[in-house]
Design a protein around this motif. Structure first.
Motif, PDB file in Angstrom:
ATOM      1  N   LEU A 119      -2.427  14.012 -12.660  1.00  0.00           N
ATOM      2  CA  LEU A 119      -2.419  13.060 -11.789  1.00  0.00           C
ATOM      3  C   LEU A 119      -1.372  11.935 -11.781  1.00  0.00           C
ATOM      4  O   LEU A 119      -1.258  11.791 -13.024  1.00  0.00           O
ATOM      5  N   ARG A 120      -0.419  11.633 -10.552  1.00  0.00           N
ATOM      6  CA  ARG A 120       0.510  10.935 -11.540  1.00  0.00           C
ATOM      7  C   ARG A 120       0.390   9.676  -9.999  1.00  0.00           C
ATOM      8  O   ARG A 120       0.258  10.113  -8.579  1.00  0.00           O
ATOM      9  N   LEU A 121      -0.633   8.351 -10.466  1.00  0.00           N
ATOM     10  CA  LEU A 121      -0.685   7.416  -9.714  1.00  0.00           C
ATOM     11  C   LEU A 121       1.194   6.622  -9.813  1.00  0.00           C
ATOM     12  O   LEU A 121       1.968   6.454 -10.293  1.00  0.00           O
ATOM     13  N   SER A 122       0.847   5.627  -8.091  1.00  0.00           N
ATOM     14  CA  SER A 122       2.053   4.923  -7.902  1.00  0.00           C
ATOM     15  C   SER A 122       1.198   3.509  -6.999  1.00  0.00           C
ATOM     16  O   SER A 122      -0.118   3.644  -7.114  1.00  0.00           O
ATOM     17  N   CYS A 123       2.601   3.052  -7.610  1.00  0.00           N
ATOM     18  CA  CYS A 123       2.374   1.533  -6.773  1.00  0.00           C
ATOM     19  C   CYS A 123       3.400   0.974  -6.770  1.00  0.00           C
ATOM     20  O   CYS A 123       4.139   0.442  -7.254  1.00  0.00           O
ATOM     21  N   THR A 124       3.429   0.406  -5.145  1.00  0.00           N
ATOM     22  CA  THR A 124       4.588  -0.323  -4.710  1.00  0.00           C
ATOM     23  C   THR A 124       4.354  -1.423  -3.884  1.00  0.00           C
ATOM     24  O   THR A 124       2.875  -1.569  -3.539  1.00  0.00           O
ATOM     25  N   ALA A 125       4.968  -1.402  -4.522  1.00  0.00           N
ATOM     26  CA  ALA A 125       5.339  -3.322  -4.295  1.00  0.00           C
ATOM     27  C   ALA A 125       6.154  -4.147  -3.333  1.00  0.00           C
ATOM     28  O   ALA A 125       7.371  -3.193  -2.618  1.00  0.00           O
ATOM     29  N   SER A 126       5.353  -4.841  -2.183  1.00  0.00           N
ATOM     30  CA  SER A 126       6.359  -5.652  -1.115  1.00  0.00           C
ATOM     31  C   SER A 126       6.140  -6.918  -0.735  1.00  0.00           C
ATOM     32  O   SER A 126       5.284  -7.085  -1.950  1.00  0.00           O
ATOM     33  N   GLY A 127       7.356  -7.261  -0.478  1.00  0.00           N
ATOM     34  CA  GLY A 127       7.237  -8.910  -0.250  1.00  0.00           C
ATOM     35  C   GLY A 127       7.163 -10.082  -1.673  1.00  0.00           C
ATOM     36  O   GLY A 127       6.944 -11.586  -1.302  1.00  0.00           O
ATOM     37  N   PHE A 128       8.046  -8.933  -2.488  1.00  0.00           N
ATOM     38  CA  PHE A 128       8.514 -10.343  -3.696  1.00  0.00           C
ATOM     39  C   PHE A 128       8.956  -9.637  -4.425  1.00  0.00           C
ATOM     40  O   PHE A 128       9.616  -7.935  -3.974  1.00  0.00           O
ATOM     41  N   THR A 129      10.091 -10.391  -5.401  1.00  0.00           N
ATOM     42  CA  THR A 129      10.658  -9.414  -6.270  1.00  0.00           C
ATOM     43  C   THR A 129      10.035  -9.320  -7.667  1.00  0.00           C
ATOM     44  O   THR A 129      10.377  -9.554  -8.131  1.00  0.00           O
ATOM     45  N   PHE A 130       9.854  -7.809  -6.974  1.00  0.00           N
ATOM     46  CA  PHE A 130       8.745  -6.830  -7.836  1.00  0.00           C
ATOM     47  C   PHE A 130      10.160  -6.809  -9.610  1.00  0.00           C
ATOM     48  O   PHE A 130       8.936  -6.934 -10.501  1.00  0.00           O
ATOM     49  N   SER A 131      11.219  -6.925  -9.636  1.00  0.00           N
ATOM     50  CA  SER A 131      11.663  -6.523 -10.925  1.00  0.00           C
ATOM     51  C   SER A 131      11.850  -7.563 -11.161  1.00  0.00           C
ATOM     52  O   SER A 131      11.680  -8.127 -12.672  1.00  0.00           O
ATOM     53  N   PHE A 132      11.467  -9.337 -10.972  1.00  0.00           N
ATOM     54  CA  PHE A 132      10.536  -9.792 -12.409  1.00  0.00           C
ATOM     55  C   PHE A 132       9.044  -9.822 -12.789  1.00  0.00           C
ATOM     56  O   PHE A 132       8.799 -11.395 -13.119  1.00  0.00           O
ATOM     57  N   TYR A 133       8.652  -9.336 -12.235  1.00  0.00           N
ATOM     58  CA  TYR A 133       7.129  -9.250 -12.165  1.00  0.00           C
ATOM     59  C   TYR A 133       6.753  -7.650 -13.429  1.00  0.00           C
ATOM     60  O   TYR A 133       7.587  -6.905 -13.529  1.00  0.00           O
ATOM     61  N   ALA A 134       5.725  -8.604 -14.886  1.00  0.00           N
ATOM     62  CA  ALA A 134       4.888  -7.428 -15.467  1.00  0.00           C
ATOM     63  C   ALA A 134       4.412  -6.590 -14.908  1.00  0.00           C
ATOM     64  O   ALA A 134       3.553  -6.829 -14.136  1.00  0.00           O
ATOM     65  N   VAL A 135       4.600  -5.765 -15.089  1.00  0.00           N
ATOM     66  CA  VAL A 135       3.448  -4.767 -14.157  1.00  0.00           C
ATOM     67  C   VAL A 135       2.624  -3.360 -14.745  1.00  0.00           C
ATOM     68  O   VAL A 135       3.232  -3.008 -16.206  1.00  0.00           O
ATOM     69  N   SER A 136       1.384  -3.975 -14.821  1.00  0.00           N
ATOM     70  CA  SER A 136       0.350  -3.351 -15.247  1.00  0.00           C
ATOM     71  C   SER A 136      -0.621  -2.450 -14.686  1.00  0.00           C
ATOM     72  O   SER A 136      -0.812  -2.530 -13.771  1.00  0.00           O
TER      73      SER A 136
END
Length: 114
Positions: A18-35
């Motif tokens: 499976l491939r899970l996706s996590c899509t962000a909105s409302g903030f500058t995603f590139s400034f955040y560490a994502v886990s």
């Protein structure tokens, strides 16, 4: 409005992918560490993979891969050779230590069963 939306979960047989996706909105995603975290029934939430340091839980090393598409504000979790013990709700987390901001998605259920 800050949002993290996970998708891609479902029912898969042992050995499947499976491939899970996590899509962000409302903030500058590139400034955040994502886990990616997961929580199995009756168990505590555990870290699965982190994009900041490409760390993986021992139980998923060699089977799961985290990747990030900054242009699409999306982080992926590719999962192969799935096992019944991978069954859990998978959550996306975005964290910025300088701003002390921590965001969670609502999760997507992965069920590995024959």
């Amino acid at each position: 409005q800050v949002q993290l939306v996970e998708s891609g979960g479902g029912l898969v047989q042992p050995g499947g992918s499976l491939r899970l996706s996590c899509t962000a909105s409302g903030f500058t995603f590139s400034f955040y560490a994502v886990s990616w975290y997961r929580q199995a029934p009756g168990k505590e939430r555990e870290l699965v993979a982190s994009s900041a340091s490409t760390n993986y839980a021992d139980s998923v090393k060699g089977r799961f891969t985290i990747s990030r598409d900054t242009a699409k504000n999306t982080v992926y979790l590719q999962m192969i050779s799935l096992k019944p013990e991978d069954t859990a709700v998978y959550y996306c987390n975005a964290f910025n230590s300088f701003r002390n901001e921590n965001y969670w998605g609502k999760g997507t259920l992965v069920t590995v069963s024959s």
